[in-house]
Structure formats: structure tokens, C-alpha cells
Design a protein around this motif. Structure first.
Motif, PDB file in Angstrom:
ATOM      1  N   GLU A  35     -13.930 -93.554  40.826  1.00  0.00           N
ATOM      2  CA  GLU A  35     -12.656 -93.890  40.615  1.00  0.00           C
ATOM      3  C   GLU A  35     -12.101 -92.814  39.616  1.00  0.00           C
ATOM      4  O   GLU A  35     -12.872 -92.418  38.631  1.00  0.00           O
ATOM      5  CB  GLU A  35     -12.819 -95.122  39.596  1.00  0.00           C
ATOM      6  N   GLN A  36     -10.860 -92.184  39.806  1.00  0.00           N
ATOM      7  CA  GLN A  36     -10.332 -91.420  39.152  1.00  0.00           C
ATOM      8  C   GLN A  36      -9.976 -91.694  37.643  1.00  0.00           C
ATOM      9  O   GLN A  36      -9.276 -92.853  37.576  1.00  0.00           O
ATOM     10  CB  GLN A  36      -9.308 -90.728  39.847  1.00  0.00           C
ATOM     11  N   VAL A  37     -10.058 -90.968  36.749  1.00  0.00           N
ATOM     12  CA  VAL A  37      -9.603 -91.426  35.156  1.00  0.00           C
ATOM     13  C   VAL A  37      -8.441 -90.416  35.274  1.00  0.00           C
ATOM     14  O   VAL A  37      -8.432 -89.447  34.895  1.00  0.00           O
ATOM     15  CB  VAL A  37     -10.625 -90.868  34.320  1.00  0.00           C
ATOM     16  N   SER A  85     -11.123 -91.399  25.657  1.00  0.00           N
ATOM     17  CA  SER A  85     -11.159 -93.085  25.556  1.00  0.00           C
ATOM     18  C   SER A  85     -10.901 -93.521  26.867  1.00  0.00           C
ATOM     19  O   SER A  85     -11.585 -94.761  27.176  1.00  0.00           O
ATOM     20  CB  SER A  85     -10.087 -93.228  24.497  1.00  0.00           C
ATOM     21  N   ALA A  86     -10.280 -92.815  27.683  1.00  0.00           N
ATOM     22  CA  ALA A  86     -10.205 -93.551  28.962  1.00  0.00           C
ATOM     23  C   ALA A  86     -11.311 -93.680  30.082  1.00  0.00           C
ATOM     24  O   ALA A  86     -11.662 -94.602  30.594  1.00  0.00           O
ATOM     25  CB  ALA A  86      -8.778 -92.965  29.852  1.00  0.00           C
ATOM     26  N   ARG A 106     -12.847 -96.918  31.185  1.00  0.00           N
ATOM     27  CA  ARG A 106     -13.186 -97.369  32.545  1.00  0.00           C
ATOM     28  C   ARG A 106     -14.661 -97.649  32.658  1.00  0.00           C
ATOM     29  O   ARG A 106     -15.117 -98.624  33.445  1.00  0.00           O
ATOM     30  CB  ARG A 106     -12.760 -95.880  33.506  1.00  0.00           C
ATOM     31  N   ILE A 107     -15.649 -97.108  32.061  1.00  0.00           N
ATOM     32  CA  ILE A 107     -17.054 -97.441  32.275  1.00  0.00           C
ATOM     33  C   ILE A 107     -17.039 -98.954  31.596  1.00  0.00           C
ATOM     34  O   ILE A 107     -17.690 -99.763  32.514  1.00  0.00           O
ATOM     35  CB  ILE A 107     -17.802 -96.732  31.189  1.00  0.00           C
ATOM     36  N   LYS A 108     -16.459 -99.448  30.664  1.00  0.00           N
ATOM     37  CA  LYS A 108     -16.571-100.881  30.098  1.00  0.00           C
ATOM     38  C   LYS A 108     -15.983-101.629  31.146  1.00  0.00           C
ATOM     39  O   LYS A 108     -16.541-102.687  31.536  1.00  0.00           O
ATOM     40  CB  LYS A 108     -15.994-100.961  28.865  1.00  0.00           C
TER      41      LYS A 108
END
Length: 155
Positions: free
Chosen positions: A53-55, A134-135, A139-141
Motif C-alpha cells: 500500500e502506498q503512503v 504519522s501517515a 496505515r500500519i494501525k
């Protein structure tokens, strides 16, 4: 800055302590050192961007994915892909990788969202880069939460 041991896992707390122990200028150097330590993607993900997934909030191209064990509370394996010419982004990814990889999902979900502030980087780098870090954590969460929900729905 004092962090709560209840919400900051020990590996991440140690990294925060390292950042807090040096001057603001030295923190940038430490972040660059972390950028050189980001592990390469495992072969099963390399060349398969559809599995990552791209951040998009990151100024440089950064992709991530994770794997949970059979039990949703088992250790989480986190994988990042960021180009070498993006040392700040790679440094953030490496901090999160070293500080969170292999921990139980619940511990990762409890990490405060303002981790860049705990690292003492909010004055040393631009707000856009802070937003990118932060992003990554968000995303991980989110990926952990989604995986846990899918598992709960399938049982």
C-alpha cells in the motif's frame, strides 16, 4: 519528553531515548543513519507492488505491508519499500520498523499517533515530512485493525 511505558513498546522507547539524548541537529544525522538500516523487501513482495500500500502523504514514494500470525494478537511483521534517494522517508520507515516490527498487534495499536513529536523531530524537519511519518503509523494501525476484523468475521 517523558513517554509512558504503557503505550510505547520497549524497542520504540529505546529509539526515542536515543533521539532525545542528542541535539536537534544530531537528530537529523541519526535519522539518516536509520535510513541506511531499512531492510530490503522479502522476495515474495519485491516486484509485486499490488501487495503493498502506498503512503501517499509521504513526499517520496513509500509503500508498506504487514503480516499477522495465525492468531490476531501474535507478532506483526512490517515491510517497507522506499528509494535510497529518500533518506528522510527511509529513516522514518526504519524507525518504525525497528521500533515496532515483531511486536504483538495490541502493542502497536496502542502507540501514540504523535510519535514524531516524541522523537523530537517536529522542529528539525518540515510539517509535510512529519505528516508522512504519522501517515505511515496510521496505515500500519489500520492494516492491523482490518486484518483482525477479517479474522474475527471468518471465525
Amino acid at each position: 519528553m517523558t513517554v509512558s511505558p504503557q503505550t510505547i513498546p520497549e524497542p520504540l522507547a529505546e529509539i526515542i531515548d536515543d533521539f532525545q539524548a542528542v541535539t536537534e541537529a544530531e537528530r537529523l544525522q541519526l535519522l539518516l543513519e536509520f535510513s541506511r538500516e531499512l531492510p530490503e523487501l522479502p522476495e515474495r513482495f519485491a516486484g509485486h507492488p499490488e501487495l503493498l500500500e502506498q503512503v501517499v502523504e509521504c513526499q517520496s514514494p513509500l509503500f508498506l505491508t504487514l503480516e499477522l500470525g495465525d492468531n490476531p494478537d501474535q507478532d506483526v511483521q512490517i515491510y517497507f519499500s522506499a528509494p535510497p534517494e529518500a533518506p528522510t522517508t527511509r529513516g522514518f520507515a526504519s524507525v518504525l520498523h525497528e521500533g515496532l516490527n515483531g511486536l504483538p498487534a495490541q502493542q502497536i495499536l496502542a502507540v501514540p499517533d504523535d510519535i514524531a513529536e516524541h522523537l523530537g523531530l517536529t522542529r528539525a524537519i518540515t510539517p509535510l515530512r512529519i505528516r508522512g511519518m504519522s501517515a505511515m503509523l496510521f496505515r500500519i494501525k489500520r492494516l492491523i485493525s482490518e486484518a483482525r476484523q477479517l479474522r474475527a468475521a471468518s471465525t
